[in-house]
Design a protein around this motif. Structure first.
Motif, PDB file in Angstrom:
ATOM      1  N   UNK A 123      17.034 -16.380 -31.990  1.00 56.00           N
ATOM      2  CA  UNK A 123      15.785 -17.021 -32.380  1.00 56.00           C
ATOM      3  C   UNK A 123      14.957 -17.529 -31.221  1.00 56.00           C
ATOM      4  N   UNK A 124      15.202 -17.005 -30.021  1.00 56.75           N
ATOM      5  CA  UNK A 124      14.477 -17.413 -28.818  1.00 56.75           C
ATOM      6  C   UNK A 124      13.415 -16.361 -28.498  1.00 56.75           C
ATOM      7  N   UNK A 125      12.245 -16.789 -28.062  1.00 56.30           N
ATOM      8  CA  UNK A 125      11.152 -15.868 -27.770  1.00 56.30           C
ATOM      9  C   UNK A 125      11.496 -14.935 -26.607  1.00 56.30           C
ATOM     10  N   UNK A 126      11.026 -13.696 -26.710  1.00 53.16           N
ATOM     11  CA  UNK A 126      11.229 -12.714 -25.649  1.00 53.16           C
ATOM     12  C   UNK A 126      10.533 -13.124 -24.357  1.00 53.16           C
ATOM     13  N   UNK A 127       9.573 -14.042 -24.442  1.00 52.14           N
ATOM     14  CA  UNK A 127       8.826 -14.460 -23.244  1.00 52.14           C
ATOM     15  C   UNK A 127       9.722 -15.128 -22.211  1.00 52.14           C
ATOM     16  N   UNK A 128      10.860 -15.657 -22.654  1.00 50.65           N
ATOM     17  CA  UNK A 128      11.762 -16.317 -21.714  1.00 50.65           C
ATOM     18  C   UNK A 128      12.380 -15.329 -20.725  1.00 50.65           C
ATOM     19  N   UNK A 129      12.366 -14.041 -21.043  1.00 51.33           N
ATOM     20  CA  UNK A 129      12.833 -13.043 -20.072  1.00 51.33           C
ATOM     21  C   UNK A 129      11.959 -13.101 -18.817  1.00 51.33           C
ATOM     22  N   UNK A 130      10.648 -13.230 -19.006  1.00 55.39           N
ATOM     23  CA  UNK A 130       9.733 -13.270 -17.867  1.00 55.39           C
ATOM     24  C   UNK A 130       9.860 -14.586 -17.103  1.00 55.39           C
ATOM     25  N   UNK A 131      10.144 -15.683 -17.805  1.00 57.57           N
ATOM     26  CA  UNK A 131      10.371 -16.948 -17.109  1.00 57.57           C
ATOM     27  C   UNK A 131      11.636 -16.868 -16.266  1.00 57.57           C
ATOM     28  N   UNK A 136      17.179  -5.385 -21.353  1.00 55.80           N
ATOM     29  CA  UNK A 136      17.146  -5.208 -22.808  1.00 55.80           C
ATOM     30  C   UNK A 136      18.228  -6.003 -23.529  1.00 55.80           C
ATOM     31  N   UNK A 137      19.405  -6.132 -22.896  1.00 57.39           N
ATOM     32  CA  UNK A 137      20.486  -6.893 -23.522  1.00 57.39           C
ATOM     33  C   UNK A 137      20.114  -8.367 -23.655  1.00 57.39           C
ATOM     34  N   UNK A 138      19.473  -8.926 -22.627  1.00 59.08           N
ATOM     35  CA  UNK A 138      19.049 -10.329 -22.674  1.00 59.08           C
ATOM     36  C   UNK A 138      18.022 -10.542 -23.781  1.00 59.08           C
ATOM     37  N   UNK A 139      17.035  -9.623 -23.872  1.00 58.76           N
ATOM     38  CA  UNK A 139      16.008  -9.753 -24.901  1.00 58.76           C
ATOM     39  C   UNK A 139      16.628  -9.651 -26.293  1.00 58.76           C
ATOM     40  N   UNK A 140      17.536  -8.703 -26.470  1.00 58.54           N
ATOM     41  CA  UNK A 140      18.200  -8.541 -27.768  1.00 58.54           C
ATOM     42  C   UNK A 140      18.954  -9.800 -28.156  1.00 58.54           C
ATOM     43  N   UNK A 141      19.661 -10.393 -27.190  1.00 58.74           N
ATOM     44  CA  UNK A 141      20.404 -11.629 -27.459  1.00 58.74           C
ATOM     45  C   UNK A 141      19.444 -12.762 -27.816  1.00 58.74           C
ATOM     46  N   UNK A 142      18.337 -12.855 -27.084  1.00 56.33           N
ATOM     47  CA  UNK A 142      17.346 -13.898 -27.361  1.00 56.33           C
ATOM     48  C   UNK A 142      16.787 -13.776 -28.774  1.00 56.33           C
ATOM     49  N   UNK A 143      16.470 -12.559 -29.173  1.00 56.70           N
ATOM     50  CA  UNK A 143      15.876 -12.357 -30.497  1.00 56.70           C
ATOM     51  C   UNK A 143      16.862 -12.716 -31.603  1.00 56.70           C
ATOM     52  N   UNK A 144      18.130 -12.367 -31.406  1.00 54.81           N
ATOM     53  CA  UNK A 144      19.156 -12.717 -32.394  1.00 54.81           C
ATOM     54  C   UNK A 144      19.316 -14.240 -32.478  1.00 54.81           C
TER      55      UNK A 144
END
Length: 398
Positions: free
Chosen positions: A160-168, A150-158
């Motif tokens: 401006x990076x897509x949440x899809x990169x978590x899965x990559x 969740x921390x990675x996704x939150x950082x990505x969203x702030x």
């Protein structure tokens, strides 16, 4: 098998659970983005949670025997390959239906490599007590992954990076774990004491075993109480208007941190007290946290529900390890699949029931009243386990 090789296998298992948690527990952060991006209802968006859980359940029940039939290493590799392919699929598509399909594939993969990993732990530990301690350490890494994802996704969203990169990122990590699995040596396959071959039929026969069902039921009740926190607690605390708004804002993070800390404390605690006593004490503490929420509402929930993470931390890995240890090692994959089926089914159904109850009565607090009932049933089950100790003879024999 060398000490270095055993250590490598343990770390492989630790990182496997860490990777799994990164994706599964980040869903709560992703769902609001999906609702906004694809104009979804909450029911539609919740497919991101229940779709992989349903497929984990199906995979655990229907394919759990593969770890016993073809071996732990091939089963883990197949699971890793499916997981990485599904994760990389997020880079080539952009529809909600495709995402749900990819998550279903991820659930199928998790069911494969998780049951094989749980069976592997039985080969790496000489006793039920050692198995329980190792399982708590493994779940500790899962708890850390539940914080990191969740921390990675939150950082990505702030950023401006897509949440899809978590899965990559998870897919790349999975490829590395797959390569490591190819290179490391696994323990020799356990020789069966009978001519019966591991199969789906043998897995179904375990559904008649009282120990498999008993531990599965207890774990299902635990999962129902835990999933209520990370699925519905943020919704409940949105209504909080007291002096502890900062605490309410970070309540879910605090819950995950306390759950991680508690799992690493489990080895120390289990060295001092019997596992039956520890389970009773912790389940009673969880029930009191829910009871305080039920009696005093959101003003108590802002403190009690995050605190419950500390008490929840040891219950799942301990019950899981004891349930698996009730069986011979050549059956560990099958029984792990049965337990995983009830685990994932509860994770999918319990929050759905809470949502239905809340919608019917008009407020999420009624859903938490149902969760309080789950916690009470779990406590009563652990009370019975403490005084009757029904698994004592089976654990001693196995």
């Amino acid at each position: 098998m060398t000490t270095h090789n055993l250590s490598t296998l343990r770390w492989l298992t630790y990182m496997m659970f860490f990777m799994f948690a990164m994706t599964s527990d980040a869903v709560g952060v992703i769902i609001p983005e999906l609702i906004s991006e694809y104009n979804l209802t909450m029911t539609q968006a919740s497919a991101f949670h229940y779709a992989p859980m349903i497929w984990i359940a199906i995979s655990g029940l229907c394919l759990g025997f593969l770890a016993d039939k073809i071996g732990h290493k091939p089963t883990i590799i197949i699971g890793f390959l499916l997981f990485s392919i599904a994760c990389f699929g997020f880079a080539v598509g952009n529809t909600f239906t495709l995402f749900v399909g990819l998550l279903s594939m991820i659930g199928l993969a998790i069911g494969l490599f998780k049951t094989a990993a749980l069976a592997l732990l039985g080969d790496l530990t000489p006793s039920s007590k050692a198995h329980t301690k190792t399982m708590n350490t493994v779940e500790g890494f899962f708890a850390v992954g539940a914080i990191v994802g969740p921390a990675i996704v939150s950082y990505m969203l702030v950023a401006g990076v897509s949440w899809k990169y978590l899965y990559l990122l998870a897919g790349a990590m999975c490829v590395l774990l797959c390569l490591a699995t190819f290179k490391v040596s696994f323990p020799a396959k356990i020789v069966k004491k009978s001519n019966e071959q591991a199969s789906f039929k043998q897995t179904l026969l375990m559904l008649k075993d009282k120990h498999a069902l008993g531990f599965s039921a207890a774990i299902a009740l635990y999962v129902a109480t835990e999933v209520a926190i990370y699925v519905w607690m943020p919704t409940l605390l949105k209504t909080y208007q007291g002096d502890w708004t900062l605490l309410a804002t970070y309540a879910l993070t605090i819950f995950f941190v306390l759950r991680a800390v508690g799992r690493f404390m489990a080895v120390w605690l289990l060295n001092l007290f019997s596992w039956q006593g520890v389970m009773l004490a912790l389940s009673s503490a969880i029930f009191l946290c829910y009871l305080a929420t039920y009696l005093f509402g959101v003003d108590a929930a802002v403190f009690a529900l995050p605190l419950s993470g500390l008490f929840m931390s040891m219950i799942y890995p301990t019950l899981n390890s004891k349930g698996i240890s009730c069986f011979e090692k050549h059956q560990h994959g099958s029984v792990a699949g049965v337990i995983l089926f009830f685990t994932a089914l509860s994770a999918a159904v319990a929050p759905l029931l809470m949502g239905i109850v809340s919608d019917h009565f008009g407020h999420i607090e009624y859903g938490f009243a149902l969760a309080t009932g789950f916690a009470a049933c779990l406590m009563l089950g652990m009370l019975y386990n403490y005084f009757k100790d029904p698994a004592r003879a089976r654990l001693a024999h196995a």
